[in-house]
Design an enzyme around this catalytic site. Structure first.
Site, PDB file in Angstrom:
ATOM      1  N   HIS A 143       0.751  -1.083   0.102  1.00 44.81           N
ATOM      2  CA  HIS A 143      -0.145  -0.152   0.017  1.00 44.81           C
ATOM      3  C   HIS A 143       1.078   1.144   0.064  1.00 44.81           C
ATOM      4  CE1 HIS A 143      -3.689   2.066   0.936  1.00 44.81           C
ATOM      5  NE2 HIS A 143      -2.326   3.470   2.168  1.00 44.81           N
ATOM      6  N   GLU A 144       1.263   0.964   0.701  1.00 40.23           N
ATOM      7  CA  GLU A 144       2.821   2.840   0.629  1.00 40.23           C
ATOM      8  C   GLU A 144       3.491   2.765  -0.068  1.00 40.23           C
ATOM      9  OE1 GLU A 144       2.492   4.630   3.361  1.00 40.23           O
ATOM     10  OE2 GLU A 144       0.903   3.373   4.063  1.00 40.23           O
ATOM     11  N   HIS A 147       1.870   4.151  -3.322  1.00 37.85           N
ATOM     12  CA  HIS A 147       1.578   6.005  -3.036  1.00 37.85           C
ATOM     13  C   HIS A 147       2.856   6.505  -3.680  1.00 37.85           C
ATOM     14  CE1 HIS A 147      -2.001   6.519  -0.466  1.00 37.85           C
ATOM     15  NE2 HIS A 147      -1.590   6.140   0.474  1.00 37.85           N
ATOM     16  N   GLU A 206      -6.313   6.881  -1.556  1.00 35.72           N
ATOM     17  CA  GLU A 206      -6.870   5.914  -1.065  1.00 35.72           C
ATOM     18  C   GLU A 206      -6.528   4.031  -1.421  1.00 35.72           C
ATOM     19  OE1 GLU A 206      -4.748   4.886   2.101  1.00 35.72           O
ATOM     20  OE2 GLU A 206      -3.830   7.334   2.146  1.00 35.72           O
TER      21      GLU A 206
HETATM   22 ZN   LIG Z   1      -1.770   5.410   2.243  1.00 35.98          ZN
END
Ligand SMILES: [Zn+2]
Length: 279
Positions: A143-144, A147, A206
């Site tokens: 996830h990170e 980004h 997100e």
């Molecule tokens: Zn996030």
């Protein structure tokens, strides 16, 4: 604790400037193909990122837990390779130019983790009880890292520059308005020497990071289905007094979990199981 970027510029001016700017400064996100505003060259984002990362690492203590540190580096590297392989097979490797991947585990009670532009990753020891094992950590790092790969910080920084009427190259803005650009960086990332708190990304960003993260973790050999119980564990933290920083930026609500379930069939197509070392 919620902080949002406020846009003060009058709408009409903003629209005109946006139209002019979009005609020459647009990029698109890998996998989703969403077009996004990109006023700041990645190389300039990386320069600022590397300087901030170094000062953050100097001001914070690396974990002495060798097994956990090795796990962070192993999961990070496997996801890095998945990202590189995806980008290479889609002729998008240029989007990773200048990346200097680094994965560190810092000693901190905070439940948090982040990745800055150029692949600079930091995991806090406080998140490990919730990730529980290597696959749980892969959910967070997938996830990170997404980004960063989706240029979400650049996008937020660009929106900030535009809102300040600085619709120009970052280097020009830095020369003209050094304080403003420093503030924008803090608004975009919130990572200074002492404070390692990423400000909340937008809901779109997100869910995009969730989507990309599932695919990258699957490609790295981690079962993406484990993302659902991870977010459920995160959600159960909400009731334990002060919710963790990570949770205030990442609401683990039913919408998020349902969206992740909907994306599972797509992510499973990329899943090639490998043995995960779960300490
Ligand atoms: Zn996030």
């Amino acid at each position: 604790m919620k902080r949002f970027l406020s846009i003060h510029a009058p709408k009409v001016v903003l629209t005109l400037v946006t139209t002019a700017v979009l005609s020459w400064s647009c990029s698109s996100v890998p996998i989703t193909g969403r077009h996004q505003l990109s006023l700041v060259p990645e190389s300039e984002m990386q320069q600022m990122s590397y300087a901030q990362y170094d000062s953050f690492m100097q001001a914070n203590k690396l974990s002495h837990d060798q097994a956990a540190t090795a796990m962070v580096k192993r999961v990070g590297t496997r996801i890095e390779h998945a990202v590189e392989s995806y980008m290479s097979s889609h002729n998008m490797s240029d989007q990773l130019a200048g990346y200097k991947w680094e994965f560190n585990l810092v000693e901190s009670k905070e439940v948090n983790a982040w990745c800055m532009p150029g692949g600079k990753v930091c995991v806090y020891t406080g998140i490990l009880p919730i990730t529980q094992d290597e696959t749980g950590l892969a959910v967070v790092l997938g996830h990170e890292i997404s980004h960063a790969v989706a240029h979400h910080g650049t996008e937020r920084m660009s929106q900030g520059l535009l809102a300040q009427g600085l619709g120009t190259a970052l280097s020009v803005a830095v020369a003209k308005e050094p304080q403003t650009t420093q503030q924008l960086w803090m608004t975009a990332f919130g990572v200074g020497a002492e404070v390692g708190v990423l400000l909340p990304y937008s809901r779109t960003q997100e869910s995009e990071a969730d989507h990309l993260g599932l695919i990258f973790m699957a490609m790295a050999g981690y079962d993406p289905q484990k993302a659902v119980p991870f977010w459920e564990r995160m959600a159960s933290q909400a009731g334990n007094g002060k919710p963790p920083e990570f949770l205030s930026d990442h609401p683990a609500d039913q919408t998020r979990i349902n969206d992740i379930k909907k994306e599972m069939p797509e992510a499973m197509k990329y899943y090639r199981p490998q043995s995960a070392t779960n300490p």
